[in-house]
Write a protein that holds these residues in place. Structure first.
Motif: not given
Length: 98
Positions: A11-38
């Motif tokens: 769970v710690a591993l998965l939580e850490g990976v999901s947090y990093l994906l959310l912070l460094f992939i999904a959030t920039p896509i949301k704000y730079f490309y205006e795509d909140p899907q991720y």
């Protein structure tokens, strides 16, 4: 309850990976490309994993005889990027070998 340690580590591993994906992939896509899907796609699984991490940390802290300070470090690490990986290395790997 130490039977839960391998599950907590996963769970710690998965939580850490999901947090990093959310912070460094999904959030920039949301704000730079205006795509909140991720963010929508990763948000719910990350929230569930975060809650599971907290519950497992509290349950395991008694069996591992962690002082309150250690429990707080483990809990605070879940909101710091790469924090769960540090916790796994410092506190959980030693316990799983013993």
């Amino acid at each position: 309850m130490l039977k839960l340690l391998p599950v907590f580590r996963l769970v710690a591993l998965l939580e850490g990976v999901s947090y990093l994906l959310l912070l460094f992939i999904a959030t920039p896509i949301k704000y730079f490309y205006e795509d909140p899907q991720y963010v929508k796609l990763l948000g719910m699984p990350h929230g569930i994993l975060f809650m599971a991490y907290v519950v497992f940390a509290v349950l395991i802290s008694n069996d591992m005889k962690w002082p309150t300070r250690t429990l707080w470090i483990v809990l605070i690490a879940s909101v710091i990027p790469f924090g769960t990986f540090y916790i796994d290395k410092k506190y959980l790997t030693k316990a799983s070998r013993a």
